[in-house]
Design a protein around this motif. Structure first.
Motif, short mmCIF file in Angstrom:
data_model
loop_
_atom_site.label_atom_id
_atom_site.label_comp_id
_atom_site.label_asym_id
_atom_site.label_seq_id
_atom_site.Cartn_x
_atom_site.Cartn_y
_atom_site.Cartn_z
N CYS A 195 0.86 -1.19 0.00
CA CYS A 195 0.00 0.00 0.00
C CYS A 195 0.89 1.23 0.00
O CYS A 195 1.43 1.63 1.02
CB CYS A 195 -0.92 0.00 1.22
N SER A 197 -0.08 4.30 -1.03
CA SER A 197 -0.80 5.56 -0.83
C SER A 197 -2.20 5.27 -0.33
O SER A 197 -2.84 4.30 -0.73
CB SER A 197 -0.87 6.34 -2.15
N CYS A 200 -5.54 1.12 2.42
CA CYS A 200 -5.82 -0.13 1.72
C CYS A 200 -6.50 -1.15 2.63
O CYS A 200 -6.47 -2.36 2.35
CB CYS A 200 -4.53 -0.72 1.14
N ILE A 206 -3.87 2.99 -3.02
CA ILE A 206 -3.14 2.44 -4.16
C ILE A 206 -2.28 1.29 -3.66
O ILE A 206 -1.47 1.46 -2.75
CB ILE A 206 -2.26 3.51 -4.83
N ARG A 214 -0.87 -2.95 -10.34
CA ARG A 214 -1.21 -1.85 -9.44
C ARG A 214 -2.73 -1.67 -9.40
O ARG A 214 -3.37 -1.56 -10.44
CB ARG A 214 -0.51 -0.59 -9.97
N TYR A 215 -3.29 -1.64 -8.20
CA TYR A 215 -4.73 -1.40 -8.03
C TYR A 215 -4.95 -0.05 -7.38
O TYR A 215 -4.33 0.28 -6.37
CB TYR A 215 -5.37 -2.48 -7.17
N GLU A 216 -5.83 0.74 -7.98
CA GLU A 216 -6.19 2.05 -7.45
C GLU A 216 -7.70 2.08 -7.25
O GLU A 216 -8.45 2.00 -8.21
CB GLU A 216 -5.77 3.15 -8.44
#
Length: 547
Positions: A195, A197, A200, A206, A214-216
């Motif tokens: 994590c 940013s 999470c 993010i 990458r998951y946002e």
């Protein structure tokens, strides 16, 4: 240094006696120079080794996390550590007791974590020496809990014997000998920071995987939950909604791309997600010919599925105009009248007039559009249907159970049902039988995956068609036996009674004459059961001119 000085003094002593014994001097001089060269080389190597050992320590250790063994920086670092302790190491953990360090690898390749120890740590009676290079953030083994907080600030997590910081380039956990504020540092764990940013756990954040994806988006209980996008290492992006970590499909309503659902199977994640996200739920109704309809209780939408279970039509009522759009209707408002629609979209290729209103038909490259108007000529709804010649089926997208499902005779199981017959280029081609998951079955000729030629279709309600097909539709000459005991024999076009044909009704009456798109239109005669005959010109099922 003392040896170096001694050698120099010996050199000068020999130099004063150079004339007494030149040969002895020459031999000793050679030995002295060789010794000097050896010591200088040893000194240089020792100095160089110390310098190289310190190239990756302290905060520089952060740079190793997330890198592969093949990375030059990692290779250089591992070479300097020397041989690992094989008895305490595995594919995922390399142990270096003489360096006070253990290294963890993700899938045996990527450095996932690095653990640094003081001299109090041991494994299987093997005692570790203290890690002697610089610790991260300029800390030392003499630092305590209190001094760590003074230097780094408040930790993100605090426990009796450890503190965690997630505001650094990697996650760092400091372990202590006790729970008191003056307890000294005994270990430092550096681990991959997923994590990077936000939140999470429960919020928006993010999250980066070790493979580079990458998951946002939104999170709940530490899992992807809600709206977000997953960006893979190769740049491919998956946008949509997640539930408890599982992808549930795209947000077609928010993106005004509802018509992208056309051609998708009703069991697909996209259709499920779009259906479940509508408020108040929906009703599933079986229609004629094993078609299905989803009627959404919010009175905005209807989904229509064919016998393959594929969504072939989306109907939008006036109240749903704000949630969906189409390139041909993006400039049309919910309260547009026929004049404005004609001005924006041009003249339709066909019009239908009814007692309660009218329908205009338009086409584009992919869809058929039906714009519905009420009796006051105001737009009342839009139906979008996959073009008849582009009926989308997913029957071939399955698994071959027996035989040759490429070019030969085989049996294939798919979400649409079970096919037993001939294949060509991995499509139904030739004689075969398709048992549909919706309940009916077709036995006859196929071409390029579609019903084509002569064949018989028996639906689950026992209605039956025997005749010619084209592009999956009744087309040509054929007879249709309906569930209500009526029967039509004659010509068909695009699944509709069209041309010359005869209709026999359950009450004994029958009509022989012309048809146009399922309605009695043209010359024809209705033979009533009392012997009376109505002969003349018919329009939309009504006798307009008798003769």
């Amino acid at each position: 240094m003392a040896i170096f000085t001694l050698l120099l003094s010996k050199y000068y002593n020999l130099d004063t006696k150079i004339h007494e014994n030149y040969s002895i001097f020459k031999m000793n001089n050679l030995c002295i120079w060789l010794c000097l060269i050896f010591l200088f080389s040893a000194f240089s190597v020792s100095s160089t080794t110390n310098i190289l050992t310190n190239t990756v320590d302290g905060d520089n250790l952060f740079k190793l996390i997330g890198k592969s063994k093949t990375d030059p920086l990692v290779r250089d670092f591992l070479n300097k550590l020397g041989e690992k302790d094989k008895s305490l190491s595995s594919n995922s953990i390399w142990t270096y007791p003489n360096n006070g360090m253990r290294i963890g690898f993700y899938k045996g390749d990527i450095i996932d974590k690095i653990m640094l120890y003081d001299n109090s740590y041991s494994v299987n009676e093997t005692k570790f020496v203290a890690y002697s290079s610089k610790l991260p953030k300029h800390l030392s083994w003499r630092d305590t809990k209190s001094s760590t907080i003074i230097r780094l600030g408040k930790p993100s997590k605090y426990n009796s014997n450890y503190m965690e910081y997630d505001n650094l380039p990697v996650e760092v956990v400091f372990y202590y000998h006790g729970s008191r504020p003056k307890s000294r540092l005994r270990g430092v764990l550096l681990r991959f920071k997923n994590c990077i940013s936000g939140d999470c756990q429960n919020g928006e954040g993010i999250y980066v995987e070790r493979d580079g994806s990458r998951y946002e988006g939104e999170w709940k209980d530490g899992k992807r939950h809600g709206k977000g996008q997953l960006i893979y290492k190769n740049g491919v992006t998956k946008k949509g909604f997640w539930e408890a970590g599982n992808y549930k499909g795209q947000d077609f309503f928010a993106s005004n791309g509802l018509y992208d659902l056309l051609g998708k199977h009703k069991s697909s994640e996209e259709v499920k997600s779009a259906s479940n996200r509508q408020k108040d739920g929906y009703q599933q109704i079986r229609l004629a010919y094993d078609h299905f309809q989803y009627i959404f209780n919010n009175n905005k939408l209807r989904f229509y599925f064919n016998d393959y279970g594929v969504l072939y039509k989306v109907a939008v009522n006036k109240s749903g105009f704000g949630e969906v759009s189409h390139p041909l209707t993006e400039k049309v408002t919910p309260y547009s009248d026929q004049n404005y629609v004609a001005y924006i979209m041009g003249s339709p290729y066909k019009k239908y007039q009814y007692r309660t209103g009218s329908t205009w038909l338009y086409k584009d490259k992919q869809f058929d559009l039906r714009i519905r108007f009420d009796k006051n000529k105001i737009m009342d709804g839009i139906d979008v249907t996959v073009n008849g010649e582009d009926v989308l089926i997913s029957a071939e997208q399955g698994s071959c159970k027996t035989g040759d499902c490429q070019n030969g005779f085989g049996e294939l199981i798919s979400e649409s049902g079970r096919y037993l017959g001939k294949f060509k280029n991995a499509k139904f081609d030739g004689q075969g039988t398709m048992y549909y998951a919706s309940g009916g079955y077709y036995k006859g000729s196929f071409s390029a995956g579609m019903r084509e030629g002569r064949g018989t279709y028996i639906w689950s309600d026992n209605s039956k068609y025997i005749g010619n097909w084209k592009n999956n539709q009744k087309n040509g000459v054929g007879s249709m036996h309906y569930q209500n005991k009526s029967r039509y024999e004659g010509q068909w076009y695009q699944d509709q009674r069209h041309g010359r044909g005869s209709m026999y009704y359950p009450n004994g009456e029958h009509y022989i004459g012309d048809w146009s798109y399922n309605s009695q239109t043209g010359k024809g005669t209705l033979y009533k059961n009392n012997g009376e005959q109505q002969k003349g010109i018919w329009v939309n099922g009504r006798l307009k001119a008798a003769f």
